[in-house]
Design a protein around this motif. Structure first.
Motif, PDB file in Angstrom:
ATOM      1  N   GLU A  18      -0.328   2.186  -2.473  1.00 21.11           N
ATOM      2  CA  GLU A  18       0.734   3.119  -2.875  1.00 21.11           C
ATOM      3  C   GLU A  18       2.118   2.485  -2.762  1.00 21.11           C
ATOM      4  O   GLU A  18       2.968   2.652  -3.631  1.00 21.11           O
ATOM      5  CB  GLU A  18       0.653   4.331  -1.957  1.00 21.11           C
ATOM      6  CG  GLU A  18       0.714   5.644  -2.692  1.00 21.11           C
ATOM      7  CD  GLU A  18       0.786   6.768  -1.690  1.00 21.11           C
ATOM      8  OE1 GLU A  18      -0.270   7.073  -1.131  1.00 21.11           O
ATOM      9  OE2 GLU A  18       1.897   7.288  -1.479  1.00 21.11           O
ATOM     10  N   LYS A  72       6.475   1.772 -26.031  1.00 16.57           N
ATOM     11  CA  LYS A  72       5.863   0.892 -25.026  1.00 16.57           C
ATOM     12  C   LYS A  72       4.439   0.535 -25.462  1.00 16.57           C
ATOM     13  O   LYS A  72       4.026  -0.632 -25.416  1.00 16.57           O
ATOM     14  CB  LYS A  72       5.845   1.623 -23.679  1.00 16.57           C
ATOM     15  CG  LYS A  72       5.387   0.793 -22.547  1.00 16.57           C
ATOM     16  CD  LYS A  72       5.551   1.553 -21.256  1.00 16.57           C
ATOM     17  CE  LYS A  72       4.911   0.762 -20.133  1.00 16.57           C
ATOM     18  NZ  LYS A  72       4.910   1.499 -18.891  1.00 16.57           N
ATOM     19  N   THR A  90       2.791   0.142  -5.698  1.00 17.28           N
ATOM     20  CA  THR A  90       3.065   0.833  -6.972  1.00 17.28           C
ATOM     21  C   THR A  90       4.429   1.529  -6.935  1.00 17.28           C
ATOM     22  O   THR A  90       5.086   1.656  -7.949  1.00 17.28           O
ATOM     23  CB  THR A  90       1.971   1.861  -7.324  1.00 17.28           C
ATOM     24  OG1 THR A  90       1.787   2.734  -6.223  1.00 17.28           O
ATOM     25  CG2 THR A  90       0.669   1.209  -7.668  1.00 17.28           C
ATOM     26  N   ARG A  91       4.829   1.927  -5.713  1.00 23.65           N
ATOM     27  CA  ARG A  91       6.161   2.546  -5.591  1.00 23.65           C
ATOM     28  C   ARG A  91       7.259   1.506  -5.819  1.00 23.65           C
ATOM     29  O   ARG A  91       8.248   1.748  -6.496  1.00 23.65           O
ATOM     30  CB  ARG A  91       6.302   3.149  -4.184  1.00 23.65           C
ATOM     31  CG  ARG A  91       7.032   4.471  -4.176  1.00 23.65           C
ATOM     32  CD  ARG A  91       7.233   5.101  -2.817  1.00 23.65           C
ATOM     33  NE  ARG A  91       7.006   4.290  -1.659  1.00 23.65           N
ATOM     34  CZ  ARG A  91       5.971   4.414  -0.815  1.00 23.65           C
ATOM     35  NH1 ARG A  91       5.066   5.335  -1.033  1.00 23.65           N
ATOM     36  NH2 ARG A  91       5.844   3.634   0.242  1.00 23.65           N
ATOM     37  N   ASN A  92       7.044   0.314  -5.266  1.00 17.94           N
ATOM     38  CA  ASN A  92       8.077  -0.733  -5.358  1.00 17.94           C
ATOM     39  C   ASN A  92       8.044  -1.528  -6.652  1.00 17.94           C
ATOM     40  O   ASN A  92       8.995  -2.214  -6.986  1.00 17.94           O
ATOM     41  CB  ASN A  92       7.922  -1.723  -4.193  1.00 17.94           C
ATOM     42  CG  ASN A  92       8.213  -1.047  -2.876  1.00 17.94           C
ATOM     43  OD1 ASN A  92       8.976  -0.083  -2.836  1.00 17.94           O
ATOM     44  ND2 ASN A  92       7.594  -1.511  -1.818  1.00 17.94           N
ATOM     45  N   ASN A  93       6.937  -1.483  -7.339  1.00 23.95           N
ATOM     46  CA  ASN A  93       6.805  -2.281  -8.561  1.00 23.95           C
ATOM     47  C   ASN A  93       6.018  -1.493  -9.601  1.00 23.95           C
ATOM     48  O   ASN A  93       4.788  -1.487  -9.592  1.00 23.95           O
ATOM     49  CB  ASN A  93       6.106  -3.612  -8.231  1.00 23.95           C
ATOM     50  CG  ASN A  93       6.003  -4.526  -9.435  1.00 23.95           C
ATOM     51  OD1 ASN A  93       6.533  -4.234 -10.511  1.00 23.95           O
ATOM     52  ND2 ASN A  93       5.306  -5.641  -9.259  1.00 23.95           N
ATOM     53  N   LYS A  94       6.758  -0.870 -10.499  1.00 19.76           N
ATOM     54  CA  LYS A  94       6.134   0.004 -11.504  1.00 19.76           C
ATOM     55  C   LYS A  94       5.076  -0.722 -12.322  1.00 19.76           C
ATOM     56  O   LYS A  94       4.052  -0.182 -12.697  1.00 19.76           O
ATOM     57  CB  LYS A  94       7.222   0.538 -12.458  1.00 19.76           C
ATOM     58  CG  LYS A  94       7.633   1.966 -12.129  1.00 19.76           C
ATOM     59  CD  LYS A  94       8.851   2.395 -12.876  1.00 19.76           C
ATOM     60  CE  LYS A  94       8.600   2.849 -14.280  1.00 19.76           C
ATOM     61  NZ  LYS A  94       9.825   3.295 -14.958  1.00 19.76           N
ATOM     62  N   ARG A  95       5.373  -2.006 -12.616  1.00 14.44           N
ATOM     63  CA  ARG A  95       4.462  -2.796 -13.443  1.00 14.44           C
ATOM     64  C   ARG A  95       3.063  -2.932 -12.824  1.00 14.44           C
ATOM     65  O   ARG A  95       2.086  -3.180 -13.518  1.00 14.44           O
ATOM     66  CB  ARG A  95       5.066  -4.191 -13.646  1.00 14.44           C
ATOM     67  CG  ARG A  95       4.730  -4.830 -14.972  1.00 14.44           C
ATOM     68  CD  ARG A  95       5.274  -6.242 -15.038  1.00 14.44           C
ATOM     69  NE  ARG A  95       4.485  -7.163 -14.221  1.00 14.44           N
ATOM     70  CZ  ARG A  95       3.372  -7.753 -14.611  1.00 14.44           C
ATOM     71  NH1 ARG A  95       2.911  -7.568 -15.822  1.00 14.44           N
ATOM     72  NH2 ARG A  95       2.715  -8.576 -13.807  1.00 14.44           N
ATOM     73  N   SER A  96       2.995  -2.758 -11.495  1.00 14.26           N
ATOM     74  CA  SER A  96       1.707  -2.967 -10.820  1.00 14.26           C
ATOM     75  C   SER A  96       0.750  -1.785 -11.003  1.00 14.26           C
ATOM     76  O   SER A  96      -0.425  -1.880 -10.677  1.00 14.26           O
ATOM     77  CB  SER A  96       1.928  -3.210  -9.322  1.00 14.26           C
ATOM     78  OG  SER A  96       2.290  -1.997  -8.687  1.00 14.26           O
ATOM     79  N   ARG A  97       1.271  -0.673 -11.519  1.00 10.78           N
ATOM     80  CA  ARG A  97       0.469   0.560 -11.540  1.00 10.78           C
ATOM     81  C   ARG A  97      -0.858   0.440 -12.274  1.00 10.78           C
ATOM     82  O   ARG A  97      -1.826   1.081 -11.899  1.00 10.78           O
ATOM     83  CB  ARG A  97       1.274   1.712 -12.159  1.00 10.78           C
ATOM     84  CG  ARG A  97       2.276   2.231 -11.173  1.00 10.78           C
ATOM     85  CD  ARG A  97       3.050   3.390 -11.719  1.00 10.78           C
ATOM     86  NE  ARG A  97       4.235   3.577 -10.885  1.00 10.78           N
ATOM     87  CZ  ARG A  97       5.289   4.268 -11.244  1.00 10.78           C
ATOM     88  NH1 ARG A  97       5.340   4.841 -12.426  1.00 10.78           N
ATOM     89  NH2 ARG A  97       6.321   4.385 -10.425  1.00 10.78           N
ATOM     90  N   SER A  98      -0.885  -0.355 -13.333  1.00  6.65           N
ATOM     91  CA  SER A  98      -2.137  -0.439 -14.088  1.00  6.65           C
ATOM     92  C   SER A  98      -2.973  -1.662 -13.690  1.00  6.65           C
ATOM     93  O   SER A  98      -3.968  -1.974 -14.343  1.00  6.65           O
ATOM     94  CB  SER A  98      -1.823  -0.481 -15.589  1.00  6.65           C
ATOM     95  OG  SER A  98      -0.855  -1.479 -15.829  1.00  6.65           O
TER      96      SER A  98
END
Ligand SMILES: C[S@@+](CC[C@H](N)C(=O)[O-])C[C@H]1O[C@@H](n2cnc3c(N)ncnc32)[C@H](O)[C@@H]1O
Ligand SMILES: [Zn+2]
Length: 309
Positions: free
Chosen positions: A289, A202, A292-300
């Motif tokens: 939260e 990745k 980020t739970r619903n959309n992994k891509r949003s975490r960063s």
């Protein structure tokens, strides 16, 4: 095939633009059109939206999806060339620009584009479907260049080992596919490190993508050019996904704010630097939260907003 892209920080970013009904806005990274749709929804009949994307496939879909809106224009271009885009549309100043950087799920999920390390495809990763590809980078860049890219853009601990193995392998035959590259990356990481610390493919794929598309150069130029075209009171909202992108945005914003840089003991200002902008987000906005739970891509994701004075 249908591709779905969940827009990141949708409300926060569009709120950040402070959309006026008769304003003129640019979505500099149209993608799947999620943010554009929300901007368009907030405009009145005198408002206007210009959507830019450098990816011809994204532009085709955007043109189709927005063709019913007279107030919307879709343009295929790199946002660093916003001056050319606006000049060709005879637009002088704009009230806000949104940048939501990186790739969309539309690009990632389309296996043939070679962005995804999980699927086998030809090594490509060109947003513009033109120019230097991931295959050229992997097979033609020198060892030190590869190490630098993996280390700087991918923050990869085993950058040097991966680059050496690429060099060894390409002497025998060209590296042509994503899975050939994944195998080289995996074989370069010690077993213990492979079990922790996220997926090295990745990070390396991200690094190559940033290089192929010269993303940091475009960002630097694009931020300056977009800021220049803002009306006073106009806003620039930028969502980044990488610490290097974020630090570029922070640096540019500081420069835009400007202001006196004379030493504190100078009796009067001699630098003459004006204050050109004010930072709207003293602290960067990040997804809640639930997002980020619903959309992994949003975490960063990190959103910063500046307002021209
Ligand atoms: C994260 S997606 C945007 C998603 C969009 N905001 C949405 O809600 O659907 C990023 C998009 O920006 C485009 N892009 C990236 N860098 C660009 C640049 N320098 N100029 C123009 N478009 C760019 C990519 O092709 C991609 O389609
Ligand atoms: Zn001064």
């Amino acid at each position: 095939m249908q591709y779905f892209h969940k827009s990141v920080l949708l409300e926060e970013a569009v709120n950040g633009l402070d959309v006026k009904k008769d304003g003129l806005y640019v979505d500099a990274t149209g993608g799947a059109g999620g943010h554009s749709k929300e901007i368009q929804r907030r405009l009145g009949h005198k408002g206007r939206l210009v959507i830019i994307d450098r990816d011809p496939d994204a532009v085709e879909v955007l043109m189709n999806n927005f063709k019913k809106f007279e107030s919307v224009t879709v343009v295929r271009e790199n946002f660093c060339d916003i001056h050319e885009v606006l000049d060709s549309l005879e637009i002088e100043k704009i009230d806000g620009v949104l940048m939501d950087l990186g790739v969309s799920s539309f690009q990632l999920d389309n296996t043939e584009r070679g962005f995804c390390y999980k699927e086998d495809a030809a090594l490509d990763m060109r947003m513009e479907k033109d120019g230097v590809s991931a295959r050229d980078v992997v097979n033609e860049y020198s060892l030190p260049e590869l190490v630098k890219i993996f280390r700087d853009y991918g923050e990869e601990r085993f950058a040097s080992q991966i680059a050496k193995n690429i060099e060894r392998r390409r002497k025998k035959s060209l590296i042509k596919t994503t899975q050939e590259l994944v195998q080289i990356i995996e074989s370069s990481i010690p077993a213990a490190a492979r079990r922790r610390g996220g997926n090295p493919s990745k990070r390396v794929f991200q690094a190559i993508r940033i290089e192929v598309n010269k993303e940091l150069d475009s960002l630097k130029l694009g931020l300056n050019a977009c800021f220049e075209r803002l009306n006073s009171g106009g806003r620039l909202c930028v969502i980044t996904f990488h610490s290097l992108e974020d630090s570029l945005v922070k640096k540019s914003f500081c420069r835009f704010v400007g202001g006196c840089i004379c030493p504190a003991d100078f009796p009067i200002c001699s630098c003459g630097r004006e204050v050109l902008a004010e930072i709207v987000t003293k602290r960067a906005i990040t997804p809640c939260e639930e997002e980020t739970r619903n959309n992994k891509r949003s975490r960063s994701a990190v959103l910063r907003i500046i307002k021209k004075i």
